[in-house]
Structures are given as structure tokens and as C-alpha cells.
Design a protein around this motif. Structure first.
Motif, short mmCIF file in Angstrom:
data_model
loop_
_atom_site.label_atom_id
_atom_site.label_comp_id
_atom_site.label_asym_id
_atom_site.label_seq_id
_atom_site.Cartn_x
_atom_site.Cartn_y
_atom_site.Cartn_z
N LEU A 186 1.31 3.23 -13.07
CA LEU A 186 0.74 2.29 -12.49
C LEU A 186 1.11 0.84 -12.96
O LEU A 186 1.19 -0.09 -12.11
N THR A 187 1.49 0.83 -14.21
CA THR A 187 1.64 -0.45 -14.97
C THR A 187 2.92 -0.92 -14.55
O THR A 187 3.18 -1.89 -14.34
N ASN A 188 4.17 0.14 -14.71
CA ASN A 188 5.33 -0.30 -14.25
C ASN A 188 5.39 -0.72 -12.87
O ASN A 188 6.13 -1.80 -12.55
N GLN A 228 -2.94 -6.04 -6.71
CA GLN A 228 -4.19 -5.55 -7.15
C GLN A 228 -5.35 -4.90 -6.09
O GLN A 228 -5.70 -3.95 -6.73
N ASP A 229 -5.34 -5.49 -5.08
CA ASP A 229 -6.06 -4.63 -3.98
C ASP A 229 -5.41 -3.33 -3.87
O ASP A 229 -6.54 -2.58 -3.69
N SER A 230 -4.33 -3.27 -3.68
CA SER A 230 -3.59 -1.92 -3.44
C SER A 230 -3.78 -0.88 -4.52
O SER A 230 -4.15 0.36 -4.30
N ILE A 231 -3.76 -1.41 -5.79
CA ILE A 231 -3.77 -0.74 -6.91
C ILE A 231 -5.26 -0.12 -7.21
O ILE A 231 -5.54 0.94 -7.51
N GLU A 232 -6.25 -1.17 -6.87
CA GLU A 232 -7.45 -0.65 -7.01
C GLU A 232 -7.96 0.42 -6.16
O GLU A 232 -8.86 1.43 -6.34
N SER A 233 -7.49 0.27 -4.83
CA SER A 233 -7.83 1.31 -3.71
C SER A 233 -7.28 2.65 -4.21
O SER A 233 -7.91 3.66 -4.22
N TYR A 234 -6.07 2.47 -4.82
CA TYR A 234 -5.32 3.68 -5.40
C TYR A 234 -6.26 4.45 -6.37
O TYR A 234 -6.67 5.66 -6.44
N ASP A 242 0.85 -1.15 0.16
CA ASP A 242 -0.04 0.14 -0.30
C ASP A 242 0.94 1.26 -0.07
O ASP A 242 0.73 2.25 -0.78
N SER A 243 2.11 1.20 1.01
CA SER A 243 2.93 2.43 0.89
C SER A 243 3.44 2.59 -0.52
O SER A 243 3.57 3.78 -0.64
N LEU A 244 4.06 1.64 -0.98
CA LEU A 244 4.75 1.84 -2.46
C LEU A 244 3.73 2.24 -3.57
O LEU A 244 4.22 3.36 -4.19
N VAL A 245 2.46 1.57 -3.37
CA VAL A 245 1.64 2.31 -4.62
C VAL A 245 1.05 3.54 -4.31
O VAL A 245 0.93 4.23 -5.31
N LYS A 246 0.75 4.06 -3.29
CA LYS A 246 0.40 5.47 -2.75
C LYS A 246 1.21 6.21 -3.03
O LYS A 246 0.99 7.29 -3.70
#
Length: 265
Positions: free
Chosen positions: A21-23, A39-45, A10-14
């Protein structure tokens, strides 16, 4: 203290640049076996920050369908799902919604399309989302320039809430990432002062957006001019290794680096 895997992801994605986001997905997938966490983290983002899919569909929490996993595109009359790995819209189907849309809705979408053609030289997407109360509308505009071959990405995102009584408020966010032989990032966030339109129609709304974004753009240019002519100048020694004095004024554009900064769009 140990850190849970989902919290780390989550921290890395945020903190990821919005156009990469693809990379980020690919890089995390090479490190983590459990793809569902990614996938859950990116969807939340995406739901929290909005993102562009297939170049023209915007997905986020404001246009999430209440009874399915899909998102609503009121502008094009579509219902779509999203592929978080490819950032493409999938499973697209027709969607018809007339309740809650003001009479000027179609004219507004036409004017916003033309506004993008006139003022956004890069990739441009927008959506208009009806709110459930007092004929309010939410407008989200995203302009992107994703040039991974030259190691930079940038996104301009603006969001406006137009209430039925004519009160308008908004926010503009700018996020630029340059990562050739380094990692430089610029983030800009500015709220637009709330005001009340004299008449609530498509022309007044687009004029407000145009005036607000022009003002912010000029403010950003002024800040870069000050950065170039004052802050950078104070950081540099008077004579570089070449022993030639650098002209930090208008002549900065004659130097290779200065020309890149001044002229690159």
C-alpha cells in the motif's frame, strides 16, 4: 463512457497486493494532484480488509472506535490513529476496556503470542476484538513477508469468529506477489468449516486455530506439488533447447529454478 477519478483510484487500490500500500500510495501521488482521493480509497481498503501498522497494530472496521477516527487495540490496551503514507500507528494513547471481555481474554492473548512465535517465521500481528453480543470474540491474524528488494511480498490473513456458545467459524486468505521482470500473483481463499468447541477457553480456541491452519497449509503444499509434478510438466516440451531431458519428479530440486521454488520459505 467516462470513468470518475475516485472510481479509477478505488479500482487500483482494491486490486493492490496488501503489503504494498505504501508503494501504491507513492505511485498514485506522483500521478494525481488530489491526495484526498488517494487517502480516502486507501482508508476504505484498510477498513474493509484490515492492515498492519508499525508491525503490530491491526486496523479495520471491526476495531474502529465508534466516536473518533482512531482504532482500538484491546490486546495492548491502546487507542491509535494511522498514517496511510508510512503505514505507521500514530497518536497512540492508553485505552482501558474490561466490559465485554471474557475471563480467559488475557490467557488467550498470551497463547496467541506464543502461537505466532512458533508458527509464523515472518512478521506476525494479531488482535482480539470483542463483539457486542453473547460474549463473542473476533480474532484476526496477519503474517507478512515484505521483501521489495527481491521483488516479492506475501501475506497470510486468517479471521475467526468465536461465539459465546462455542461456535467457531473462520476464513483464511493468502496473497503473494512476485514482480521481478514480470507480474505474477497468487491468491488463495478458503473458508473454515464451522464447528462447536466442547469448552470455550483459550486453549481450545488456539488448538482449533492451529489445527485449521495446519490443515490448510498442507492443502496448499499438496496443490503446489501437483502443480510442479503435473501441470508444469504438461506445459513443457519433452526436450528443451539444451536437448537434455528434464526430470520433472523428485530431481526437480536439483535445478536452479526448482530449488528456488522448493526451498524458498
Amino acid at each position: 463512457m467516462s470513468v470518475k477519478l475516485n472510481e479509477l483510484v478505488d479500482s487500483l487500490v482494491k486490486t493492490s497486493p496488501p503489503g504494498e500500500l505504501t508503494n501504491v500510495n507513492n505511485n498514485l501521488s506522483s500521478l494525481i494532484d488530489d491526495s484526498s482521493v488517494i487517502q480516502d480509497s486507501i482508508e476504505s481498503y484498510v477498513n474493509e480488509n484490515n492492515a498492519v501498522f508499525s508491525g503490530k497494530y491491526i486496523a479495520g472496521k471491526y476495531n474502529k472506535h465508534p466516536n473518533s477516527s482512531k482504532y482500538i487495540d484491546y490486546v495492548n490496551g491502546k487507542l491509535f490513529n494511522i498514517d496511510l503514507k508510512s503505514m505507521q500507528a500514530i497518536d497512540i494513547e492508553p485505552y482501558h476496556e474490561t466490559s465485554g471481555l471474557p475471563g480467559y481474554f488475557n490467557e488467550l492473548t498470551r497463547k496467541l503470542e506464543k502461537y505466532g512465535d512458533d508458527h509464523y517465521p515472518s512478521s506476525y500481528a494479531f488482535t482480539v476484538i470483542p463483539e457486542n453480543d453473547d460474549d463473542s470474540l473476533r480474532i484476526i491474524i496477519i503474517g507478512q513477508r515484505l521483501n521489495n528488494d527481491n521483488y516479492y511480498t506475501g501475506q497470510w490473513k486468517s479471521e475467526y469468529l468465536i461465539k459465546g456458545n462455542g461456535q467457531v467459524s473462520g476464513v483464511v486468505k493468502l496473497d503473494i506477489h512476485y514482480y521481478e521482470d514480470g507480474n505474477v500473483r497468487l491468491k488463495f481463499d478458503e473458508k473454515i468449516e464451522s464447528t462447536t468447541l466442547q469448552t470455550v477457553n483459550a486453549g481450545e480456541i488456539v488448538n482449533f486455530i492451529n489445527n485449521s491452519e495446519t490443515k490448510i497449509t498442507l492443502n496448499i503444499i499438496d496443490q503446489f506439488t501437483h502443480l510442479n509434478q503435473q501441470s508444469f510438466k504438461n506445459l513443457r516440451r519433452l526436450l528443451p533447447i539444451t536437448r537434455s531431458k528434464i526430470n520433472w519428479g523428485n530431481a526437480i530440486g536439483n535445478y536452479r529454478l526448482g530449488s528456488d521454488v522448493v526451498n524458498k520459505k
